[in-house]
Design a protein around this motif. Structure first.
Motif, PDB file in Angstrom:
ATOM      1  N   ARG A 184      39.038  44.243  42.498  1.00 58.78           N
ATOM      2  CA  ARG A 184      38.529  43.701  41.234  1.00 58.78           C
ATOM      3  C   ARG A 184      38.484  42.168  41.274  1.00 58.78           C
ATOM      4  NH1 ARG A 184      37.586  47.517  37.702  1.00 58.78           N
ATOM      5  NH2 ARG A 184      38.690  49.523  37.821  1.00 58.78           N
ATOM      6  N   ALA A 185      39.503  41.567  41.888  1.00 64.69           N
ATOM      7  CA  ALA A 185      39.534  40.123  41.977  1.00 64.69           C
ATOM      8  C   ALA A 185      38.383  39.583  42.851  1.00 64.69           C
ATOM      9  CB  ALA A 185      40.868  39.665  42.536  1.00 64.69           C
ATOM     10  N   GLU A 238      43.426  48.090  44.414  1.00 63.05           N
ATOM     11  CA  GLU A 238      42.526  48.026  43.270  1.00 63.05           C
ATOM     12  C   GLU A 238      42.462  46.612  42.696  1.00 63.05           C
ATOM     13  OE1 GLU A 238      41.527  50.600  39.284  1.00 63.05           O
ATOM     14  OE2 GLU A 238      43.623  50.407  39.897  1.00 63.05           O
ATOM     15  N   SER A 239      43.602  45.953  42.617  1.00 66.58           N
ATOM     16  CA  SER A 239      43.632  44.583  42.089  1.00 66.58           C
ATOM     17  C   SER A 239      42.819  43.643  42.964  1.00 66.58           C
ATOM     18  CB  SER A 239      45.079  44.089  41.984  1.00 66.58           C
ATOM     19  OG  SER A 239      45.805  44.857  41.039  1.00 66.58           O
ATOM     20  N   ARG A 240      42.968  43.779  44.292  1.00 63.12           N
ATOM     21  CA  ARG A 240      42.213  42.916  45.211  1.00 63.12           C
ATOM     22  C   ARG A 240      40.720  43.139  45.061  1.00 63.12           C
ATOM     23  NH1 ARG A 240      45.942  44.571  49.067  1.00 63.12           N
ATOM     24  NH2 ARG A 240      44.354  45.862  50.077  1.00 63.12           N
ATOM     25  N   TYR A 271      33.632  45.536  42.145  1.00 62.58           N
ATOM     26  CA  TYR A 271      33.186  46.536  41.178  1.00 62.58           C
ATOM     27  C   TYR A 271      32.314  45.881  40.102  1.00 62.58           C
ATOM     28  CZ  TYR A 271      37.078  49.047  43.317  1.00 62.58           C
ATOM     29  OH  TYR A 271      37.942  49.625  44.219  1.00 62.58           O
ATOM     30  N   ASP A 315      52.297  51.563  45.047  1.00 62.55           N
ATOM     31  CA  ASP A 315      52.125  50.100  44.960  1.00 62.55           C
ATOM     32  C   ASP A 315      50.937  49.645  45.813  1.00 62.55           C
ATOM     33  OD1 ASP A 315      54.374  50.036  43.351  1.00 62.55           O
ATOM     34  OD2 ASP A 315      55.740  49.533  44.998  1.00 62.55           O
ATOM     35  N   ASN A 316      50.774  50.260  46.984  1.00 62.60           N
ATOM     36  CA  ASN A 316      49.647  49.915  47.853  1.00 62.60           C
ATOM     37  C   ASN A 316      48.314  50.191  47.165  1.00 62.60           C
ATOM     38  OD1 ASN A 316      51.362  49.150  49.909  1.00 62.60           O
ATOM     39  ND2 ASN A 316      51.244  51.113  50.975  1.00 62.60           N
ATOM     40  N   SER A 347      31.160  45.765  36.261  1.00 67.56           N
ATOM     41  CA  SER A 347      31.693  46.146  34.964  1.00 67.56           C
ATOM     42  C   SER A 347      30.673  47.038  34.236  1.00 67.56           C
ATOM     43  CB  SER A 347      31.981  44.918  34.111  1.00 67.56           C
ATOM     44  OG  SER A 347      32.366  45.303  32.802  1.00 67.56           O
ATOM     45  N   ALA A 367      47.760  50.296  43.931  1.00 68.80           N
ATOM     46  CA  ALA A 367      47.597  49.321  42.846  1.00 68.80           C
ATOM     47  C   ALA A 367      47.143  47.966  43.385  1.00 68.80           C
ATOM     48  CB  ALA A 367      48.914  49.182  42.076  1.00 68.80           C
ATOM     49  N   ARG A 368      47.730  47.522  44.501  1.00 73.45           N
ATOM     50  CA  ARG A 368      47.348  46.240  45.089  1.00 73.45           C
ATOM     51  C   ARG A 368      45.911  46.274  45.593  1.00 73.45           C
ATOM     52  NH1 ARG A 368      52.790  46.019  46.899  1.00 73.45           N
ATOM     53  NH2 ARG A 368      52.245  47.121  48.818  1.00 73.45           N
TER      54      ARG A 368
END
Length: 308
Positions: free
Chosen positions: A299-300, A295-297, A304, A289-290, A306, A292-293
């Motif tokens: 990208r937000a 990576e989400s942060r 990164y 979960d860490n 595209s 995944a979080r």
């Protein structure tokens, strides 16, 4: 000409139980090394750094290479509890014959390429790289990797130390490791801050230390501070004669030979990847979960670019 063994080389009459595997032999040699006589230190140093030669050379040839007498090698074997040098050597033969897990085929392909080009420097560096990694993937190392991963997973806090030539190793461990395990902290020791940074680490914590010869004084000092506080040391170094080894709970020795002018950190980086992979594989679901979080942060936040 070889020096004869002085009487001061006589060993205690108490005979320990002979270790059953190469890893146990190496650990016992490393623990005994500081107390050995000069001749036995020469023999132990050669044994620690030349397992293949010990496995297949005659005792006289190994003694000559180590600059000791054959009787010194016999005495070293008996110091570890073996009845004979042959019994001692069988441990090395079994370990060496087990060999690396998977990489020998790639190394053979690299050697085949050597006959097709005149760029020997390029090939020598590549050959050394494959050999260094191949030495890492053995059954003994696999067991220690699992033990180290479990130790890391139990820790409340994890300090990572490595200066100068191994700072890249420490940084990589801390940067990648923190994605899954936020309790990992890189120790920088800037402006004399080692004591301040390491003061919070105690009995429930782990310190991971990296050092290759020539050993950095700051790394040795940091490890001493962490041990004094009660932290459990995991050491990644180049030989069991390293000053980081005494007192370590788990020690990894990684090959760093290379034609390059600076010691190779390739095996150390590979070991880091294996250790962290084991932690995620066998740790709690929260580690995934860490990741995944994280990576989400990223990208937000637009970290990164595209590729679409």
């Amino acid at each position: 000409m070889l020096e004869q063994d002085p009487q001061s080389d006589e060993l205690p009459t108490d005979e320990p139980t002979a270790p059953s595997g190469l890893d146990a032999v190496n650990q016992q040699l490393a623990a005994a090394y500081p107390e050995l006589s000069p001749q036995l230190k020469l023999a132990a140093g050669y044994v620690l750094e030349h397992p293949v030669e010990i496995a297949f050379q005659s005792i006289r040839k190994s003694a000559g290479a180590a600059r000791v007498t054959a009787s010194t090698l016999v005495r070293l074997a008996k110091r570890l509890g073996f009845d004979s040098y042959e019994q001692f050597r069988e441990v090395f033969q079994s370990a060496v014959q087990a060999g690396p897990v998977e990489l020998s085929g790639r190394a053979s392909n690299l050697r085949t390429l050597a006959s097709q080009t005149d760029d020997q420097v390029f090939l020598d560096v590549g050959d050394a790289a494959f050999d260094n990694i191949g030495r890492l993937f053995t059954a003994d190392t696999q067991t220690r990797v699992r033990d180290a991963a479990m130790t890391l997973l139990r820790a409340e806090k994890i300090a990572v130390v490595g200066f100068r030539d191994t700072f890249a190793c420490a940084y990589h461990f801390a940067y990648v490791g923190r994605i899954a395990m936020p309790n990992i902290q890189l120790i920088r020791g800037q402006e004399g801050g080692l004591l301040t940074e390491l003061a919070p680490y105690g009995e429930n914590d782990v310190v991971v230390a990296f050092a290759f010869e020539p050993y950095c004084a700051e790394t040795v000092r940091a490890l001493d501070i962490a041990r004094e506080g009660g932290a459990t040391p995991i050491v990644i170094t180049d030989t069991l004669r390293s000053p980081l080894v005494p007192g370590a709970a788990i020690t990894f020795t990684v090959a760093n030979a290379t034609p390059h002018f600076f010691p190779s950190i390739l095996s150390a980086i590979t070991l880091i990847e294996v250790l962290l992979a084991e932690c995620v594989a066998y740790g709690p679901d929260g580690l995934v979960d860490n990741v995944a979080r994280f990576e989400s942060r990223m990208r937000a936040m637009g970290a990164y670019v595209s590729n679409e």
